[in-house]
Design a protein around this motif. Structure first.
Motif, PDB file in Angstrom:
ATOM      1  N   SER A  27      54.810 -64.712  44.792  1.00  0.00           N
ATOM      2  CA  SER A  27      55.366 -63.835  45.831  1.00  0.00           C
ATOM      3  C   SER A  27      56.023 -62.619  45.217  1.00  0.00           C
ATOM      4  CB  SER A  27      56.376 -64.623  46.676  1.00  0.00           C
ATOM      5  OG  SER A  27      56.987 -63.771  47.614  1.00  0.00           O
ATOM      6  N   ALA A  28      56.774 -62.870  44.136  1.00  0.00           N
ATOM      7  CA  ALA A  28      57.457 -61.762  43.465  1.00  0.00           C
ATOM      8  C   ALA A  28      56.446 -60.817  42.839  1.00  0.00           C
ATOM      9  CB  ALA A  28      58.401 -62.304  42.401  1.00  0.00           C
ATOM     10  N   LYS A  29      55.366 -61.419  42.289  1.00  0.00           N
ATOM     11  CA  LYS A  29      54.346 -60.630  41.616  1.00  0.00           C
ATOM     12  C   LYS A  29      53.621 -59.707  42.589  1.00  0.00           C
ATOM     13  CE  LYS A  29      50.882 -61.344  38.024  1.00  0.00           C
ATOM     14  NZ  LYS A  29      50.046 -62.301  37.314  1.00  0.00           N
ATOM     15  N   ALA A  30      53.503 -60.158  43.838  1.00  0.00           N
ATOM     16  CA  ALA A  30      52.767 -59.391  44.837  1.00  0.00           C
ATOM     17  C   ALA A  30      53.681 -58.544  45.709  1.00  0.00           C
ATOM     18  CB  ALA A  30      51.953 -60.347  45.706  1.00  0.00           C
ATOM     19  N   VAL A  70      46.236 -57.068  40.633  1.00  0.00           N
ATOM     20  CA  VAL A  70      47.076 -58.264  40.731  1.00  0.00           C
ATOM     21  C   VAL A  70      48.131 -58.269  39.631  1.00  0.00           C
ATOM     22  CG1 VAL A  70      47.072 -60.782  40.524  1.00  0.00           C
ATOM     23  CG2 VAL A  70      45.363 -59.642  41.941  1.00  0.00           C
ATOM     24  N   ASP A  71      47.733 -57.927  38.411  1.00  0.00           N
ATOM     25  CA  ASP A  71      48.687 -57.893  37.296  1.00  0.00           C
ATOM     26  C   ASP A  71      49.796 -56.874  37.538  1.00  0.00           C
ATOM     27  OD1 ASP A  71      47.311 -59.864  35.988  1.00  0.00           O
ATOM     28  OD2 ASP A  71      46.318 -58.521  34.557  1.00  0.00           O
ATOM     29  N   ALA A  72      49.478 -55.815  38.274  1.00  0.00           N
ATOM     30  CA  ALA A  72      50.465 -54.765  38.562  1.00  0.00           C
ATOM     31  C   ALA A  72      51.359 -55.114  39.743  1.00  0.00           C
ATOM     32  CB  ALA A  72      49.757 -53.441  38.814  1.00  0.00           C
ATOM     33  N   GLY A  73      51.063 -56.240  40.423  1.00  0.00           N
ATOM     34  CA  GLY A  73      51.933 -56.679  41.501  1.00  0.00           C
ATOM     35  C   GLY A  73      51.417 -56.477  42.900  1.00  0.00           C
ATOM     36  N   TYR A  74      50.116 -56.213  43.043  1.00  0.00           N
ATOM     37  CA  TYR A  74      49.535 -56.017  44.368  1.00  0.00           C
ATOM     38  C   TYR A  74      48.775 -57.264  44.816  1.00  0.00           C
ATOM     39  CZ  TYR A  74      50.770 -51.145  43.780  1.00  0.00           C
ATOM     40  OH  TYR A  74      51.491 -49.995  43.589  1.00  0.00           O
ATOM     41  N   LYS A  75      48.823 -57.528  46.095  1.00  0.00           N
ATOM     42  CA  LYS A  75      48.079 -58.641  46.674  1.00  0.00           C
ATOM     43  C   LYS A  75      46.765 -58.112  47.224  1.00  0.00           C
ATOM     44  CE  LYS A  75      48.171 -62.161  50.310  1.00  0.00           C
ATOM     45  NZ  LYS A  75      48.907 -62.714  51.465  1.00  0.00           N
ATOM     46  N   LEU A 274      38.791 -47.365  33.774  1.00  0.00           N
ATOM     47  CA  LEU A 274      39.340 -46.044  34.085  1.00  0.00           C
ATOM     48  C   LEU A 274      39.625 -45.923  35.580  1.00  0.00           C
ATOM     49  CD1 LEU A 274      40.154 -43.253  33.092  1.00  0.00           C
ATOM     50  CD2 LEU A 274      37.748 -42.546  33.288  1.00  0.00           C
ATOM     51  N   LEU A 275      38.742 -46.462  36.406  1.00  0.00           N
ATOM     52  CA  LEU A 275      38.983 -46.426  37.850  1.00  0.00           C
ATOM     53  C   LEU A 275      40.237 -47.217  38.207  1.00  0.00           C
ATOM     54  CD1 LEU A 275      36.924 -46.077  40.800  1.00  0.00           C
ATOM     55  CD2 LEU A 275      37.944 -48.347  40.724  1.00  0.00           C
ATOM     56  N   ALA A 276      40.407 -48.384  37.586  1.00  0.00           N
ATOM     57  CA  ALA A 276      41.609 -49.191  37.845  1.00  0.00           C
ATOM     58  C   ALA A 276      42.864 -48.420  37.463  1.00  0.00           C
ATOM     59  CB  ALA A 276      41.530 -50.500  37.059  1.00  0.00           C
ATOM     60  N   GLU A 277      42.801 -47.718  36.354  1.00  0.00           N
ATOM     61  CA  GLU A 277      43.952 -46.934  35.890  1.00  0.00           C
ATOM     62  C   GLU A 277      44.314 -45.834  36.885  1.00  0.00           C
ATOM     63  OE1 GLU A 277      44.585 -43.527  32.495  1.00  0.00           O
ATOM     64  OE2 GLU A 277      43.460 -45.325  31.896  1.00  0.00           O
ATOM     65  N   LYS A 278      43.303 -45.096  37.350  1.00  0.00           N
ATOM     66  CA  LYS A 278      43.561 -43.998  38.286  1.00  0.00           C
ATOM     67  C   LYS A 278      44.041 -44.517  39.638  1.00  0.00           C
ATOM     68  CE  LYS A 278      42.256 -40.749  35.432  1.00  0.00           C
ATOM     69  NZ  LYS A 278      43.274 -39.831  34.829  1.00  0.00           N
ATOM     70  N   LEU A 279      43.490 -45.642  40.085  1.00  0.00           N
ATOM     71  CA  LEU A 279      43.914 -46.226  41.345  1.00  0.00           C
ATOM     72  C   LEU A 279      45.364 -46.668  41.266  1.00  0.00           C
ATOM     73  CD1 LEU A 279      43.543 -47.362  44.180  1.00  0.00           C
ATOM     74  CD2 LEU A 279      42.372 -49.338  43.171  1.00  0.00           C
ATOM     75  N   LEU A 280      45.737 -47.319  40.180  1.00  0.00           N
ATOM     76  CA  LEU A 280      47.121 -47.770  40.026  1.00  0.00           C
ATOM     77  C   LEU A 280      48.093 -46.602  39.944  1.00  0.00           C
ATOM     78  CD1 LEU A 280      46.699 -50.834  37.633  1.00  0.00           C
ATOM     79  CD2 LEU A 280      47.664 -50.844  39.955  1.00  0.00           C
ATOM     80  N   GLN A 281      47.669 -45.519  39.323  1.00  0.00           N
ATOM     81  CA  GLN A 281      48.534 -44.336  39.258  1.00  0.00           C
ATOM     82  C   GLN A 281      48.876 -43.856  40.660  1.00  0.00           C
ATOM     83  OE1 GLN A 281      46.563 -41.371  36.854  1.00  0.00           O
ATOM     84  NE2 GLN A 281      46.996 -42.432  34.935  1.00  0.00           N
ATOM     85  N   GLN A 282      47.864 -43.789  41.536  1.00  0.00           N
ATOM     86  CA  GLN A 282      48.123 -43.326  42.911  1.00  0.00           C
ATOM     87  C   GLN A 282      48.941 -44.345  43.695  1.00  0.00           C
ATOM     88  OE1 GLN A 282      45.379 -41.577  45.515  1.00  0.00           O
ATOM     89  NE2 GLN A 282      44.486 -40.152  44.034  1.00  0.00           N
ATOM     90  N   LEU A 283      48.606 -45.621  43.566  1.00  0.00           N
ATOM     91  CA  LEU A 283      49.352 -46.653  44.288  1.00  0.00           C
ATOM     92  C   LEU A 283      50.820 -46.664  43.880  1.00  0.00           C
ATOM     93  CD1 LEU A 283      46.751 -49.570  44.149  1.00  0.00           C
ATOM     94  CD2 LEU A 283      47.567 -48.427  46.226  1.00  0.00           C
ATOM     95  N   ASN A 284      51.049 -46.618  42.584  1.00  0.00           N
ATOM     96  CA  ASN A 284      52.422 -46.695  42.082  1.00  0.00           C
ATOM     97  C   ASN A 284      53.237 -45.461  42.463  1.00  0.00           C
ATOM     98  OD1 ASN A 284      52.001 -49.228  40.958  1.00  0.00           O
ATOM     99  ND2 ASN A 284      51.426 -48.406  38.954  1.00  0.00           N
ATOM    100  N   SER A 285      52.564 -44.319  42.585  1.00  0.00           N
ATOM    101  CA  SER A 285      53.297 -43.114  42.975  1.00  0.00           C
ATOM    102  C   SER A 285      53.774 -43.205  44.413  1.00  0.00           C
ATOM    103  CB  SER A 285      52.393 -41.873  42.802  1.00  0.00           C
ATOM    104  OG  SER A 285      51.343 -41.873  43.767  1.00  0.00           O
ATOM    105  N   GLN A 286      53.109 -44.039  45.231  1.00  0.00           N
ATOM    106  CA  GLN A 286      53.527 -44.241  46.615  1.00  0.00           C
ATOM    107  C   GLN A 286      54.725 -45.194  46.714  1.00  0.00           C
ATOM    108  OE1 GLN A 286      49.489 -43.991  49.311  1.00  0.00           O
ATOM    109  NE2 GLN A 286      50.108 -45.968  48.541  1.00  0.00           N
ATOM    110  N   THR A 287      54.741 -46.192  45.809  1.00  0.00           N
ATOM    111  CA  THR A 287      55.755 -47.252  45.926  1.00  0.00           C
ATOM    112  C   THR A 287      56.998 -46.954  45.112  1.00  0.00           C
ATOM    113  OG1 THR A 287      54.659 -48.485  44.124  1.00  0.00           O
ATOM    114  CG2 THR A 287      54.027 -49.037  46.382  1.00  0.00           C
TER     115      THR A 287
END
Length: 288
Positions: A27-30, A70-75, A274-287
């Motif tokens: 739960s904490a991870k997600a 998932v490793d970055a904390g998203y469900k 590389l796609l995972a990296e760019k996606l996480l950059q955008q997601l993390n900038s929102q959160t």
């Protein structure tokens, strides 16, 4: 006897505590939010002259970005048009797509099998009905299967329009970007024109003019050379260009990810990390 019962009770309590801890940890991870993953319901692709080819999602194109999320904390919330279990393309279950590493391939294979909902996804109807506001972004893995039921689907268009209007990250890799064609007024008519070699004209396509990429025509021609004297009904790269995409490619099999506003697209299987990296950059900038 009493001693055995006490030991058993302690073991049960310990087991329950570990389960509770694992649930709390998950739960904490997600805690960063949910990402919608759109997958195809189909596993057989129609080719020219009535021929067919087994298909599905590519293991690395789905599993590598999914594991990073998932490793970055998203469900992850998985959805298909029919709400069924998506099929893996067996041609993708080879070490070649994992830097030649058999162990890494097996690791991702095991991870994908463990994703909640992998054997019983939500249907697109269910996802739309429950509301899309809860999702931080959407991810569309590749494999040829999206050409069958994601590229011509008004429900996919409705989902993509939500993320487009909200400016939320929308990522797709290899053949996954073909699903973007559903984000127009009449995606079925557009697809029909492609299949009948007519001039296909998009109608109010939400991604018109966006910079993007998809599996290139030279890469597709190589794929066709592995078939038994068969051809695709149309080339995805041509379809995206006809719709109004501003297409950008690199040489065959080179990692290539193009980012334009909320849209993140990867050219081929080797663009997964590389796609995972760019996606996480955008997601993390929102959160953040």
């Amino acid at each position: 006897m009493k001693k055995s019962s006490s030991i058993l009770s302690l073991a049960i309590i310990a087991g329950l505590s570990q389960s509770a801890y694992a649930a709390d940890a998950q739960s904490a991870k997600a805690s960063k939010g949910e990402v919608l993953v759109l997958l195809s319901s189909e596993n057989v692709m129609q080719l020219a002259e009535g021929k067919t080819e087994p298909t599905g999602y590519y293991l690395n194109e789905f599993g590598v970005p999914a594991k990073a999320l998932v490793d970055a904390g998203y469900k992850l919330v998985l959805a298909t048009p029919k709400g069924n279990a998506p099929a893996v393309d067996k041609k993708s279950v080879i070490p070649q797509y994992f830097d030649g590493g058999e162990s890494q391939m097996r690791y991702i294979q095991t991870f994908v099998a463990s994703i909640d909902g992998i054997n019983d996804t939500l249907s697109l109807n269910e996802v739309i009905a429950q509301g899309l506001d809860e999702f931080e972004g959407v991810f569309i893995p590749g494999g040829h299967a999206p050409l069958i039921d994601l590229a011509n689907n008004p429900q996919v268009g409705k989902i993509l329009s939500h993320f487009h209007n909200e400016g939320k990250p929308t990522a797709a890799i290899c053949h996954g970007p073909i699903a973007l064609l559903s984000g127009q007024s009449n995606p079925k008519a557009f697809e029909l024109a492609l299949k009948t070699d007519e001039q296909a004209t998009s109608d109010n396509w939400i991604y018109e003019g966006y910079k993007m990429t998809i599996f290139s025509t030279p890469e597709e021609e190589y794929f066709e050379s592995t078939l038994d004297d068969a051809k695709l009904l149309y080339y995805p790269a041509d379809a995206m260009a006809q719709a109004g995409g501003n297409m950008e490619y690199k040489e065959m099999w080179a990692p290539n990810v193009v980012v334009d506003r909320e849209l993140i697209t990867g050219q081929n299987p080797f663009s997964d990390e590389l796609l995972a990296e760019k996606l996480l950059q955008q997601l993390n900038s929102q959160t953040n």
